[in-house]
Motif scaffolding. Structure first.
Motif, PDB file in Angstrom:
ATOM      1  N   TRP A  67       0.847  -1.198   0.000  1.00 25.33           N
ATOM      2  CA  TRP A  67       0.000   0.000   0.000  1.00 25.33           C
ATOM      3  C   TRP A  67       0.880   1.244   0.000  1.00 25.33           C
ATOM      4  O   TRP A  67       1.858   1.322   0.748  1.00 25.33           O
ATOM      5  N   SER A  68       0.530   2.225  -0.810  1.00 20.58           N
ATOM      6  CA  SER A  68       1.225   3.516  -0.803  1.00 20.58           C
ATOM      7  C   SER A  68       0.261   4.589  -0.317  1.00 20.58           C
ATOM      8  O   SER A  68      -0.891   4.650  -0.763  1.00 20.58           O
ATOM      9  N   PHE A  69       0.749   5.429   0.583  1.00 17.94           N
ATOM     10  CA  PHE A  69      -0.065   6.453   1.228  1.00 17.94           C
ATOM     11  C   PHE A  69       0.502   7.840   0.934  1.00 17.94           C
ATOM     12  O   PHE A  69       1.724   8.045   0.997  1.00 17.94           O
ATOM     13  N   CYS A  70      -0.374   8.780   0.666  1.00 15.22           N
ATOM     14  CA  CYS A  70       0.023  10.168   0.439  1.00 15.22           C
ATOM     15  C   CYS A  70      -0.043  10.907   1.770  1.00 15.22           C
ATOM     16  O   CYS A  70      -1.137  11.146   2.290  1.00 15.22           O
ATOM     17  N   TYR A  71       1.110  11.252   2.331  1.00 17.02           N
ATOM     18  CA  TYR A  71       1.119  11.901   3.641  1.00 17.02           C
ATOM     19  C   TYR A  71       1.141  13.421   3.537  1.00 17.02           C
ATOM     20  O   TYR A  71       0.957  14.128   4.535  1.00 17.02           O
ATOM     21  N   ALA A  72       1.362  13.953   2.329  1.00 15.12           N
ATOM     22  CA  ALA A  72       1.335  15.397   2.085  1.00 15.12           C
ATOM     23  C   ALA A  72       1.305  15.619   0.577  1.00 15.12           C
ATOM     24  O   ALA A  72       1.625  14.710  -0.200  1.00 15.12           O
ATOM     25  N   VAL A  73       0.918  16.819   0.176  1.00 13.96           N
ATOM     26  CA  VAL A  73       0.850  17.152  -1.249  1.00 13.96           C
ATOM     27  C   VAL A  73       1.592  18.457  -1.500  1.00 13.96           C
ATOM     28  O   VAL A  73       1.353  19.465  -0.821  1.00 13.96           O
ATOM     29  N   GLY A  74       2.514  18.420  -2.453  1.00 10.47           N
ATOM     30  CA  GLY A  74       3.177  19.623  -2.915  1.00 10.47           C
ATOM     31  C   GLY A  74       2.617  20.057  -4.257  1.00 10.47           C
ATOM     32  O   GLY A  74       1.712  19.426  -4.810  1.00 10.47           O
ATOM     33  N   ASN A  75       3.165  21.137  -4.782  1.00 14.53           N
ATOM     34  CA  ASN A  75       2.759  21.624  -6.098  1.00 14.53           C
ATOM     35  C   ASN A  75       4.026  22.078  -6.809  1.00 14.53           C
ATOM     36  O   ASN A  75       4.597  23.118  -6.486  1.00 14.53           O
ATOM     37  N   LEU A  76       4.496  21.238  -7.756  1.00 21.20           N
ATOM     38  CA  LEU A  76       5.807  21.438  -8.353  1.00 21.20           C
ATOM     39  C   LEU A  76       5.708  21.606  -9.862  1.00 21.20           C
ATOM     40  O   LEU A  76       4.770  21.101 -10.493  1.00 21.20           O
ATOM     41  N   PRO A  77       6.687  22.277 -10.455  1.00 18.19           N
ATOM     42  CA  PRO A  77       6.700  22.406 -11.915  1.00 18.19           C
ATOM     43  C   PRO A  77       6.750  21.040 -12.577  1.00 18.19           C
ATOM     44  O   PRO A  77       7.438  20.123 -12.116  1.00 18.19           O
ATOM     45  N   TYR A  78       6.030  20.924 -13.678  1.00 17.57           N
ATOM     46  CA  TYR A  78       5.947  19.659 -14.402  1.00 17.57           C
ATOM     47  C   TYR A  78       7.336  19.158 -14.788  1.00 17.57           C
ATOM     48  O   TYR A  78       7.650  17.968 -14.654  1.00 17.57           O
ATOM     49  N   ASP A  79       8.213  20.065 -15.240  1.00 18.19           N
ATOM     50  CA  ASP A  79       9.529  19.605 -15.696  1.00 18.19           C
ATOM     51  C   ASP A  79      10.455  19.247 -14.540  1.00 18.19           C
ATOM     52  O   ASP A  79      11.404  18.485 -14.720  1.00 18.19           O
TER      53      ASP A  79
END
Length: 290
Positions: free
Chosen positions: A7-19
């Motif tokens: 199982w993989s869990f998302c513990y936080a979300v960032g917002n990064l450039p696609y490249d």
């Protein structure tokens, strides 16, 4: 054979450039994408529990931006019925802050890390006045120096096992050294299951696109040619369609595998052993960790 659920869990979300994630210049000037910070849990049919990476306890990004939906990894796993004390082993894929923090909140786990990763970063740290460095310095852009202090304590307590290259850390679970790729001694994990061999990549690849296009990400602290070599190795395990790959930071993960959300935590059920209860179904903690 010993079988494993993954199982993989998302513990936080960032917002990064696609490249930053999938490669420059082919993805340059295409805006930003939501970027999951992941931990991955392995549970064997023999009852062993292994955590791949531990996230951070608290951290700022190199860009200064904050992270959304942060849940500390030990508290996250408790929501799914896995007590921090029940984790037997921790594999740290590398020492970047979003992978190698918070391990001290899993008090009974033995920690596995490539010796080259530790030794090389210690050399870098020793060459700088650490009272003056920050994430604005390229060499330290993805490090939390406090993680090394905590690691030294764990070493002193006899909790750390340094690996010298490829090594099996449990039946069917093999750490693969990816030397001088994302970092000095990054490693990815190969898991043999009844449904085939899986790859948990750490940051040896950020996205499915990295391996599909054979194109390194825009941010790396190692040698891109070495990364291409590892991409090919991971592809040989995960399949040409990459159907058994868990990249380090790809939101696409939750579209490619059965996924759900519990208590605000998004997760993917990458592989499920027949003996285990699905986390996608409502279950009591005692059943979820069975």
């Amino acid at each position: 054979m010993t079988d494993w659920s993954i199982w993989s869990f998302c513990y936080a979300v960032g917002n990064l450039p696609y490249d930053f994630l999938s490669g420059s210049p082919i993805h340059s000037n295409q805006g930003k994408v939501d970027t999951p910070m992941l931990i991955t849990l392995l549970r064997s049919t023999d009852g062993e529990t292994i955590l791949i990476d531990t996230g951070f306890e608290s951290a700022g990004s190199m860009t200064g931006a904050g992270f959304a939906n942060f849940v500390r990894s030990d508290q996250l796993l408790e929501r799914f019925g896995f007590a921090p004390e029940s984790i037997d082993k921790i594999v740290l894929t590398h020492m970047h802050f979003d992978h190698a923090g918070n391990f001290h909140n899993f008090p009974n786990a033995r920690i596995y890390l490539q010796r080259y990763e530790y030794d090389a970063w210690k050399q870098v740290i020793g060459q700088h006045d650490t009272s003056k460095v920050s994430k604005a310095d390229w060499a330290f852009s993805s490090l939390n120096l406090n993680d090394f202090d905590l690691l030294e304590r764990a070493i002193g307590a006899g909790r750390v096992e340094f690996l010298e290259g490829d090594a099996e850390v449990a039946p069917g679970v093999t750490c693969r050294l990816a030397q001088d790729t994302h970092t000095f001694g990054s490693q990815w994990v190969e898991i043999a299951s009844a449904r085939g061999r899986y790859v948990v990549a750490g940051d040896c690849c950020y996205t499915f696109e990295n391996v599909h296009r054979m194109w390194p990400p825009g941010y790396t602290q190692g040698n891109p040619w070495n990364m291409l070599r590892e991409f090919q190795k991971m592809k040989s395990v995960a399949g040409d369609d990459l159907s058994r790959l868990v990249p380090g930071h790809d939101i696409e993960l939750f579209k490619r595998y059965p996924s759900g959300e519990r208590d605000g935590v998004r997760f993917a059920e990458v592989s499920l052993a027949e003996q285990h209860a699905s986390l996608l179904r409502p279950a009591s903690p005692s059943v979820a960790g069975a």
